[in-house]
Scaffold this active site. Structure first.
Site, short mmCIF file in Angstrom:
data_model
loop_
_atom_site.label_atom_id
_atom_site.label_comp_id
_atom_site.label_asym_id
_atom_site.label_seq_id
_atom_site.Cartn_x
_atom_site.Cartn_y
_atom_site.Cartn_z
N HIS A 41 0.83 -1.22 0.00
CA HIS A 41 0.00 0.00 0.00
C HIS A 41 0.86 1.26 0.00
O HIS A 41 2.01 1.25 0.44
CB HIS A 41 -0.95 0.01 1.20
N GLU A 59 -1.96 -6.79 7.73
CA GLU A 59 -0.64 -6.65 8.34
C GLU A 59 -0.59 -7.46 9.62
O GLU A 59 -1.63 -7.86 10.17
CB GLU A 59 -0.38 -5.16 8.63
#
Length: 183
Positions: free
Chosen positions: A12, A86
């Site tokens: 990202h 994550e």
């Protein structure tokens, strides 16, 4: 007959918490910065040239916003999954990263913050997802929009390495890392 599955791992773009130096983990609401949107657009252009046939993203906001850029560039719909999140840092999320060097045991793959996830757990989660993806791939080239530690875990799994041997270097925000798996 084995056939290759190409994964295009997209990290990202820069988030507001990346810019502020805060530990993000699985905090869901953190958006991209202006620079993060520019990085995501650049990654999306690169991704479009690689012609993925499917686009899957972590369900955390910073990844979804990056995936939206990728969807516009490729014309593919985005599917989200928590499997690409994550590593969870539990009670440490939202704290300045620089304060955590003395708190986190970066050398122990089984260490986890309270309410968080160890590297071994991250590695197992990512490994299970990649195994599932290999068993039923949506395309021969799949783009996965995800996070730094998740990419490190995917690289380790693909290389047959355990959580204690994950690559030390995290890809930069807004980059594309190609990985080939054999089914």
């Amino acid at each position: 007959m084995a056939r290759p599955l190409t994964l295009l791992l997209v990290r990202h773009g820069q988030s507001e918490w990346n810019a502020a130096g805060l530990m993000q983990g699985q905090t869901a609401h953190v958006p991209l910065t202006e620079l993060g949107h520019a990085q995501a657009a650049g990654a999306a252009r690169e991704l479009a040239e690689l012609h993925p046939g499917a686009l899957v993203s972590s369900d955390l906001r910073r990844a979804v916003q990056t995936a939206e850029h990728c969807a516009r560039a490729t014309g593919l719909p985005v599917t989200t999954t928590p499997a690409l999140r994550e590593q969870g840092y539990g009670v440490l999320e939202g704290r300045p990263s620089r304060e955590l060097w003395g708190v986190v045991d970066w050398t122990d793959p089984h260490w986890a913050a309270q309410g968080g996830e160890s590297l071994a757990e991250l590695h197992a989660r990512v490994g299970a997802y990649l195994e599932q993806l290999c068993a039923d791939p949506p395309a021969e080239v799949v783009a996965l929009v995800t996070h730094g530690d998740t990419i490190r875990a995917a690289l380790a799994v693909a290389a047959g390495l355990g959580p204690d041997a994950m690559p030390a270097v995290t890809p930069h925000n807004g980059t594309v890392t190609a990985l080939e798996l054999v089914l």
